[in-house]
Design an enzyme around this catalytic site. Structure first.
Site, short mmCIF file in Angstrom:
data_model
loop_
_atom_site.label_atom_id
_atom_site.label_comp_id
_atom_site.label_asym_id
_atom_site.label_seq_id
_atom_site.Cartn_x
_atom_site.Cartn_y
_atom_site.Cartn_z
N GLU A 122 -9.40 -33.04 33.43
CA GLU A 122 -10.02 -32.55 32.19
C GLU A 122 -9.34 -31.28 31.69
O GLU A 122 -9.19 -31.07 30.49
CB GLU A 122 -11.52 -32.32 32.39
CG GLU A 122 -12.31 -33.56 32.77
CD GLU A 122 -12.12 -34.70 31.79
OE1 GLU A 122 -12.00 -34.43 30.58
OE2 GLU A 122 -12.06 -35.86 32.24
N ASP A 141 -3.46 -37.02 33.53
CA ASP A 141 -3.31 -37.39 34.95
C ASP A 141 -2.16 -36.62 35.58
O ASP A 141 -2.27 -36.09 36.68
CB ASP A 141 -3.02 -38.90 35.08
CG ASP A 141 -4.29 -39.74 35.03
OD1 ASP A 141 -5.39 -39.15 34.97
OD2 ASP A 141 -4.19 -40.98 35.07
ZN LIG Z 1 -9.12 -37.86 30.24
#
Ligand SMILES: [Zn+2]
Length: 391
Positions: free
Chosen positions: A252, A333
């Site tokens: 996040e 990611d």
């Molecule tokens: Zn995400």
């Protein structure tokens, strides 16, 4: 890595990992496929039915007749257009939504009762009705006074996109979830330290009571500048290891560092403005207006035609939006891996998210390309395996 048995939700088979080198067992994959086969026809059917409804009423005199049924006054017709445009598709979608819930419930994915579901439907209407009515009154008032209404409508659509992006976490989310500060402790400290290491200023770590509705796991970072906070679903805290929670938050933070929300909002605003220009060109085309039974576009009886064209545009644009989203998610990611240098933890977290949501590790390609907002779990895990510390 196999999750400790006490942390595996009761409805998930105790060991979901396959043999060595397999992240998911054949039994698990079969179960996830069964869920997808139960849910997707309902979801796609619901969308198709909704599109069919607006096309059937927007490209015939049907929609115009509905609007005219509210009387001859301009304001009554615009209000009637808003009410029918919100309520009819909603009513048509309800059985599909309910059916999807029944299937998901069988897989243990839903904790909310039907009363709560109905309350959410009503809350959703309390948001969509005034928004739709406001937009229609603005558009038809403008169209009544100037042929350049679409310039203003395009600017308005862009402005509303920005406003909604800002208001969603502050105004709408509190209508659906309660947020409480995370209790002081090692996890809170670890999450704040992670943000600091990433150069992201965070005001607080909040816990959302998502377990009232769902078993789904999630976290996000919302707000801007000094009001920025990390929000973690209580479901994530109760099912995942602290290390996995950190990896979710690291992902996040990737969205924050790469400014995905402001960039996405800007892209959305541009898309909305461009969409309105295309929409305006189509809905003022005489043969379509004749088909829809409206004297001109400024006649509120054209509202269902407007909705039909907008729905087709939305359906065409959705796969583009999904493709952009997958790119952005891949980057977040990568950020999580760079920030934590912990591919093993990342893989454990990915497996947890997949298993708790009963997601398919490798969904069918066409479905994934059309609707997938995130890379497929198998792809995310493979990317983590291939990742090496830079330098
Ligand atoms: Zn995400």
């Amino acid at each position: 890595m196999t999750p400790p048995p006490d942390r595996v939700p009761a409805d998930v088979p105790g060991d979901v990992s396959g043999g060595p080198g397999d992240d998911f067992s054949a039994e698990y994959v079969a179960r996830a496929r069964e869920l997808r086969r139960g849910v997707w026809p309902v979801a796609v059917g619901g969308r198709a039915a909704g599109l069919g409804l607006v096309l059937a009423l927007g490209l015939t005199g049907g929609g115009a007749g509905l609007v005219a049924g509210f009387g001859g006054a301009w304001a009554a017709r615009v209000a009637g257009a808003a009410v029918t445009l919100v309520l009819l598709p909603e009513a048509l979608g309800l059985p599909f939504g309910a059916r999807g819930r029944v299937v998901r419930r069988r897989f243990g994915l839903i904790t909310q009762g039907w009363g709560g579901w109905w309350a959410d439907v009503l809350r959703g209407l309390l948001i969509s009705l005034p928004l739709t009515a406001g937009a229609l009154f603005a558009v038809y008032a403008l169209a009544g006074v100037t042929g350049h209404w679409w310039v203003w409508a395009a600017l308005g659509a862009a402005a509303v996109t920005v406003l909604l992006s800002w208001a969603a976490p502050l105004v709408f989310e509190p209508l659906f979830n309660r947020f409480t500060p995370m209790a002081p402790g090692p996890l809170r400290d670890a999450l704040l330290a992670l943000a600091e290491r990433d150069g992201v200023t965070v005001e607080d770590v909040l816990v959302a009571d998502a377990s009232r509705r769902t078993t789904a796991l999630n976290a996000y970072v919302s707000g801007f500048g000094r009001t920025r906070r990390i929000v973690v679903y209580d479901t994530l805290l109760s099912t995942a290891d602290p290390r996995e929670v950190e990896l979710v938050v690291a992902h996040e933070l990737g969205h924050v560092v790469h400014r995905d929300v402001p960039r996405g909002t800007a892209l959305g605003a541009l898309g909305a403005a461009a969409g309105v220009c295309v929409l305006a060109a189509v809905v003022t085309w005489r043969p379509l207006l004749d088909l829809a039974g409206a004297d001109g576009f400024a006649d509120p009886r054209s509202a269902w035609l407007l909705a039909a064209v907008a729905s087709v545009g939305g359906a065409v644009a959705a796969p583009l939006g999904a493709a952009v989203s997958r790119r952005v998610e891949r980057r977040a990611d990568r950020h999580a891996l760079e920030l934590t240098a912990d591919p093993a933890g990342f893989i454990a977290m990915q497996r947890r998210l997949t298993v708790v949501n009963v997601g398919e590790p490798s969904p069918p390609r066409a479905l994934h390309l059309l609707f997938g907002t995130h890379p497929a779990p198998a792809e995310r895990i493979a990317a983590a395996r291939a990742w090496r510390v830079p330098g």
